[in-house]
Design an enzyme around this catalytic site. Structure first.
Site, PDB file in Angstrom:
ATOM      1  N   ASP A  46      -1.328 -13.311   2.162  1.00 45.27           N
ATOM      2  CA  ASP A  46       0.108 -13.597   2.096  1.00 45.27           C
ATOM      3  C   ASP A  46       0.780 -13.142   3.388  1.00 45.27           C
ATOM      4  O   ASP A  46       0.863 -11.953   3.665  1.00 45.27           O
ATOM      5  CB  ASP A  46       0.747 -12.840   0.917  1.00 45.27           C
ATOM      6  CG  ASP A  46       2.242 -13.093   0.851  1.00 45.27           C
ATOM      7  OD1 ASP A  46       2.640 -14.131   0.292  1.00 45.27           O
ATOM      8  OD2 ASP A  46       3.024 -12.269   1.393  1.00 45.27           O
ATOM      9  N   TYR A  51       7.152 -12.221   9.515  1.00 49.46           N
ATOM     10  CA  TYR A  51       6.301 -11.052   9.798  1.00 49.46           C
ATOM     11  C   TYR A  51       5.760 -11.085  11.241  1.00 49.46           C
ATOM     12  O   TYR A  51       5.187 -10.098  11.705  1.00 49.46           O
ATOM     13  CB  TYR A  51       5.107 -10.948   8.827  1.00 49.46           C
ATOM     14  CG  TYR A  51       5.449 -10.898   7.357  1.00 49.46           C
ATOM     15  CD1 TYR A  51       6.745 -10.667   6.921  1.00 49.46           C
ATOM     16  CD2 TYR A  51       4.459 -11.084   6.390  1.00 49.46           C
ATOM     17  CE1 TYR A  51       7.049 -10.638   5.564  1.00 49.46           C
ATOM     18  CE2 TYR A  51       4.763 -11.041   5.042  1.00 49.46           C
ATOM     19  CZ  TYR A  51       6.055 -10.830   4.631  1.00 49.46           C
ATOM     20  OH  TYR A  51       6.345 -10.797   3.294  1.00 49.46           O
ATOM     21  N   HIS A 109      11.472 -17.920   1.673  1.00 49.11           N
ATOM     22  CA  HIS A 109      11.345 -16.457   1.683  1.00 49.11           C
ATOM     23  C   HIS A 109      12.459 -15.776   0.880  1.00 49.11           C
ATOM     24  O   HIS A 109      12.196 -14.862   0.101  1.00 49.11           O
ATOM     25  CB  HIS A 109      11.342 -15.953   3.131  1.00 49.11           C
ATOM     26  CG  HIS A 109      10.665 -14.645   3.316  1.00 49.11           C
ATOM     27  ND1 HIS A 109      10.027 -14.293   4.469  1.00 49.11           N
ATOM     28  CD2 HIS A 109      10.516 -13.575   2.492  1.00 49.11           C
ATOM     29  CE1 HIS A 109       9.506 -13.074   4.343  1.00 49.11           C
ATOM     30  NE2 HIS A 109       9.801 -12.623   3.149  1.00 49.11           N
TER      31      HIS A 109
HETATM   32  P1  NDP Z   1       2.646  -2.372  -1.185  1.00 46.18           P
HETATM   33  O1  NDP Z   1       3.291  -2.003  -2.465  1.00 46.18           O
HETATM   34  O2  NDP Z   1       1.538  -3.348  -1.173  1.00 46.18           O
HETATM   35  O3  NDP Z   1       2.192  -1.017  -0.516  1.00 46.18           O
HETATM   36  C1  NDP Z   1       1.608  -0.963   0.755  1.00 46.18           C
HETATM   37  C2  NDP Z   1       1.469   0.521   1.115  1.00 46.18           C
HETATM   38  O4  NDP Z   1       0.600   1.155   0.182  1.00 46.18           O
HETATM   39  C3  NDP Z   1       0.887   0.706   2.485  1.00 46.18           C
HETATM   40  O5  NDP Z   1       1.500   1.869   3.047  1.00 46.18           O
HETATM   41  C4  NDP Z   1      -0.593   0.972   2.207  1.00 46.18           C
HETATM   42  O6  NDP Z   1      -1.119   1.796   3.223  1.00 46.18           O
HETATM   43  C5  NDP Z   1      -0.531   1.688   0.871  1.00 46.18           C
HETATM   44  N1  NDP Z   1      -1.706   1.379   0.014  1.00 46.18           N
HETATM   45  C6  NDP Z   1      -2.355   0.210  -0.122  1.00 46.18           C
HETATM   46  N2  NDP Z   1      -3.374   0.320  -0.988  1.00 46.18           N
HETATM   47  C7  NDP Z   1      -3.372   1.603  -1.419  1.00 46.18           C
HETATM   48  C8  NDP Z   1      -4.179   2.326  -2.336  1.00 46.18           C
HETATM   49  N3  NDP Z   1      -5.207   1.759  -2.955  1.00 46.18           N
HETATM   50  N4  NDP Z   1      -3.888   3.636  -2.531  1.00 46.18           N
HETATM   51  C9  NDP Z   1      -2.843   4.237  -1.886  1.00 46.18           C
HETATM   52  N5  NDP Z   1      -2.042   3.611  -1.010  1.00 46.18           N
HETATM   53  C10 NDP Z   1      -2.291   2.288  -0.789  1.00 46.18           C
HETATM   54  O7  NDP Z   1       3.848  -2.811  -0.202  1.00 46.18           O
HETATM   55  P2  NDP Z   1       4.228  -4.053   0.713  1.00 46.18           P
HETATM   56  O8  NDP Z   1       5.693  -3.937   0.918  1.00 46.18           O
HETATM   57  O9  NDP Z   1       3.371  -4.174   1.902  1.00 46.18           O
HETATM   58  O10 NDP Z   1       4.002  -5.338  -0.232  1.00 46.18           O
HETATM   59  C11 NDP Z   1       2.801  -6.070  -0.276  1.00 46.18           C
HETATM   60  C12 NDP Z   1       2.977  -7.440   0.330  1.00 46.18           C
HETATM   61  O11 NDP Z   1       3.998  -8.173  -0.344  1.00 46.18           O
HETATM   62  C13 NDP Z   1       3.473  -7.427   1.786  1.00 46.18           C
HETATM   63  O12 NDP Z   1       2.482  -7.025   2.685  1.00 46.18           O
HETATM   64  C14 NDP Z   1       3.935  -8.847   1.920  1.00 46.18           C
HETATM   65  O13 NDP Z   1       2.820  -9.706   2.109  1.00 46.18           O
HETATM   66  C15 NDP Z   1       4.597  -9.091   0.568  1.00 46.18           C
HETATM   67  N6  NDP Z   1       6.056  -8.844   0.608  1.00 46.18           N
HETATM   68  C16 NDP Z   1       6.887  -9.914   0.363  1.00 46.18           C
HETATM   69  C17 NDP Z   1       8.247  -9.770   0.404  1.00 46.18           C
HETATM   70  C18 NDP Z   1       9.121 -10.939   0.136  1.00 46.18           C
HETATM   71  O14 NDP Z   1      10.344 -10.853   0.377  1.00 46.18           O
HETATM   72  N7  NDP Z   1       8.598 -12.047  -0.339  1.00 46.18           N
HETATM   73  C19 NDP Z   1       8.882  -8.477   0.713  1.00 46.18           C
HETATM   74  C20 NDP Z   1       7.929  -7.403   0.906  1.00 46.18           C
HETATM   75  C21 NDP Z   1       6.579  -7.601   0.830  1.00 46.18           C
HETATM   76  P3  NDP Z   1      -2.488   1.436   4.057  1.00 46.18           P
HETATM   77  O15 NDP Z   1      -2.270   0.161   4.778  1.00 46.18           O
HETATM   78  O16 NDP Z   1      -2.616   2.608   4.965  1.00 46.18           O
HETATM   79  O17 NDP Z   1      -3.579   1.378   3.016  1.00 46.18           O
END
Ligand code: NDP
Length: 278
Positions: A46, A51, A109
């Protein structure tokens, strides 16, 4: 029993329950994480024009060696590109940046007043031209969807919304399910903020899983496609191992009642500029 790895949209297109999200406010390079994920079982990515990393995703796809037809690649039209002609141009630019000749999912979006209806007509056009296998929306509330109905010939196949144990948006979810719009969870892990929650820890210990795995399993059993972001190899792998256990009805409810209608703060998009697009 949800023990298979794919769900189906209202047009029959299959979508992996778990994909890799690649939004990062810190501008981390996504290439290695996407390549690692694709080489280790992920099939769904995604991204979004906003981004500014579609190029990195495209490079990783090319280098991964995974067959194109096995992938499910989603991107989103940025708010500034909404409108009919500008969406068509934005779509072509995203395809080119991703080095792809079709997309699996294209989303609006965010709803933009006075623009989203035209944007939706552009998405319908792209779908009819078979340039994209599924179209949908993101961050649409019930009122935004109801504005769409008088002009829509095709219903959105997905609504991607913020969804985690502190924000369940139940009314919106029930509405979309009735309309056969599949739900998809963004920020499913609430960006890691829930990893010390005592109830989630207790359920995780019971299943010998991590809190993240419990939350992702709760998403799937709620029939939400989920797209956790991780650029860490261990956590990328961990987030996919959610098909070998089931939460009980009682556990599902214990998690759902944690809801506080709490949204994450909006990121500062001023750090993201179009000329940085890679
Ligand atoms: P998430 O809820 O997916 O959390 C991501 C964070 O959690 C990162 O800091 C990651 O760190 C950490 N993490 C990931 N896996 C683990 C685990 N197993 N244990 C502990 N920590 C973990 O947040 P996002 O905001 O990134 O949301 C996910 C996706 O949703 C985005 O990347 C994007 O693609 C989408 N999105 C869409 C939006 C929209 O408006 N449509 C808005 C926001 C997000 P690390 O990388 O160090 O593992």
């Amino acid at each position: 029993m949800l023990n298979h790895e794919y769900t189906s949209l209202n047009n029959g297109v299959k979508v992996p329950w778990v994909g890799l999200g690649v939004w990062t406010a810190e501008r981390q390079d996504a290439t290695d994480a996407v390549k690692f994920a694709l080489r280790n079982g992920y099939r769904s990515i995604d991204t979004a024009a906003a981004y500014l990393n579609e190029g990195q995703v495209g490079k990783a796809i090319q280098e991964s060696g995974v067959n194109r037809e096995d992938l499910f690649i989603a991107t989103k039209v940025a708010n500034g590109d909404q409108g009919y002609e500008s969406t068509l141009r934005a779509f072509d630019k995203s395809l080119e940046t991703l080095h792809l000749d079709y997309l699996d999912l294209y989303l609006i979006h965010w709803p933009v007043k006075g623009k989203s209806l035209e944007t939706w007509k552009a998405l319908e056009h792209l779908y009819k031209e078979k340039k994209v296998r599924a179209i949908g929306v993101s961050n649409f509330q019930i009122s935004d969807l109801e504005e769409l109905w008088p002009v829509a010939e095709i219903k959105p196949m997905i609504n991607q919304i913020e969804f985690h144990p502190y924000l369940t948006q139940k009314e919106l979810s029930d509405y979309c399910k009735k309309q056969q719009i599949h739900m998809e969870a963004w920020s499913p892990l609430m960006k890691g903020l829930l990893s010390e929650h005592p109830i989630l820890l207790e359920i995780a210990r019971h299943h010998q899983k991590t809190v993240a795995q419990v939350i992702l399993r709760w998403d799937i059993q709620n029939r939400y496609v989920t797209i956790p972001k991780s650029f860490n190899e261990k956590r990328i792998l961990e987030n996919l191992i959610v098909f070998d256990f089931m939460l009980s009805q009682e556990e599902m409810e214990r998690i759902s009642i944690l809801n506080r209608n709490e949204k994450l703060p909006m990121p500062d998009m001023s750090k993201f500029r179009e000329h940085d697009r890679t």
